[in-house]
Design an enzyme around this catalytic site. Sequence first.
Site, PDB file in Angstrom:
ATOM      1  N   SER A 165       0.876  -1.210   0.144  1.00 15.49           N
ATOM      2  CA  SER A 165       0.679   0.259   0.022  1.00 15.49           C
ATOM      3  C   SER A 165       0.909   1.344  -0.246  1.00 15.49           C
ATOM      4  O   SER A 165       1.495   1.441  -1.135  1.00 15.49           O
ATOM      5  CB  SER A 165      -0.305   0.358   1.229  1.00 15.49           C
ATOM      6  OG  SER A 165      -1.952   0.712   1.320  1.00 15.49           O
ATOM      7  N   ASP A 270      -9.575  -3.952  -5.660  1.00 17.06           N
ATOM      8  CA  ASP A 270      -9.231  -2.896  -4.961  1.00 17.06           C
ATOM      9  C   ASP A 270      -9.956  -1.628  -5.128  1.00 17.06           C
ATOM     10  O   ASP A 270      -9.629  -2.247  -6.904  1.00 17.06           O
ATOM     11  CB  ASP A 270      -7.181  -3.544  -5.123  1.00 17.06           C
ATOM     12  CG  ASP A 270      -6.719  -1.748  -4.593  1.00 17.06           C
ATOM     13  OD1 ASP A 270      -7.223  -1.449  -4.188  1.00 17.06           O
ATOM     14  OD2 ASP A 270      -5.901  -2.390  -3.994  1.00 17.06           O
ATOM     15  N   HIS A 299      -7.605  -4.531  -1.323  1.00 19.63           N
ATOM     16  CA  HIS A 299      -6.622  -3.898  -0.730  1.00 19.63           C
ATOM     17  C   HIS A 299      -5.739  -4.606   0.097  1.00 19.63           C
ATOM     18  O   HIS A 299      -6.419  -4.593   0.746  1.00 19.63           O
ATOM     19  CB  HIS A 299      -6.942  -2.509  -0.871  1.00 19.63           C
ATOM     20  CG  HIS A 299      -5.686  -1.219  -0.932  1.00 19.63           C
ATOM     21  ND1 HIS A 299      -4.975  -1.008  -1.610  1.00 19.63           N
ATOM     22  CD2 HIS A 299      -5.013  -1.154   0.923  1.00 19.63           C
ATOM     23  CE1 HIS A 299      -4.181  -0.041  -1.296  1.00 19.63           C
ATOM     24  NE2 HIS A 299      -3.811   0.066  -0.636  1.00 19.63           N
TER      25      HIS A 299
END
Length: 347
Positions: A165, A270, A299
């Site tokens: 991320s 995501d 995600h």
Amino acid sequence: MEENQSIPMNSSVPDLRKLIVLNPDGTYTRLLHYPTVPADSSSSLLPVLTKDIQINSTKKTWLRIYLPRHLLHSSSNRLPLIVYYHGGSFIFFAADSTFHHDFCIIMSQRIDAVIVSIEYRRAPEHRLPAAYDDAFEALEFIKSSQEDWLTQFTDLSRCFLMGTSAGGNIAYHTGLRVCRSGRELEPLKIQGLVLHHPFFGGLERTGSELRLVNDSSLPLDGNDFMWELSLPVGYDRDHEYCNPMTASSSSSKFIREAGLRVLVLGAYGDPLIDRLVEFAKMLEENGVMMVAHFGEGSHGVELFDSLKAELLFSILKDFFTKMQLNKDNFGSDAINKKRETYHLIKK
């Protein structure tokens, strides 16, 4: 000024703006917390030992080393190094957050690598590029460190930068800085980048962002808010820190010329998936040797789903092995795999 108030990680909170509050004195209170776990370098039961080392006392940055125990009984074997940058939208969590720690423990076991997880300064107290500065400083610290676990058991010439991320974003920009600067990091040698669900954005909405506007983990409004708190004051989401497409050709040129291999990982569920596909295409079109893998899930799903994590570790192991055994053919093989991935997404 930190209030003892929290919202559990597993609760559904669509408004991420409620998770961090600006106090009258200018400090911030984070309402999203997760348990932390201390390092353990002495237990006789653990397959992976851990140790914390301070990097910069002024900045309060540090790193955690993950060492497979079997190395203690090997006089010559040195394992590759993965420098890992944790996620949290640049704002939340830490290297010792339980789910980041557990992820690195298992990854070290499955891939048989030494992992160094970096604790960097967080926004909004320290906006970008502070995290990039800390990430690069960590590399300089590692290259000159006399820590036994790094000098005796780690092959610094086989180093990969990886992040999840926001950490994937940091890994990318740190890799760029390494390539652009030309600064000597020997004996540390960066071989490649692993961008795991990298946190990118932009002003123009993508189809997946609009389709998943109310995603439970990364809703669009919350996504925008995280960037408002993280980018330098006065800049929007088309700044290159957020949107790598705005400086695509010039930036990817440095990666190509440095010979870094890149692995891009994402998930169909995501909201960022369309950006990751376009990002991977951009790297290919600019001649970067890369592979892209996209699968089912949301995600950062591999941090919380053990089955998907095992698949991820298998992909990583394959990536590292092919880099070492078949460097000359890496590019063409990567392009073929990536095109198949794009085909699946378009269906």
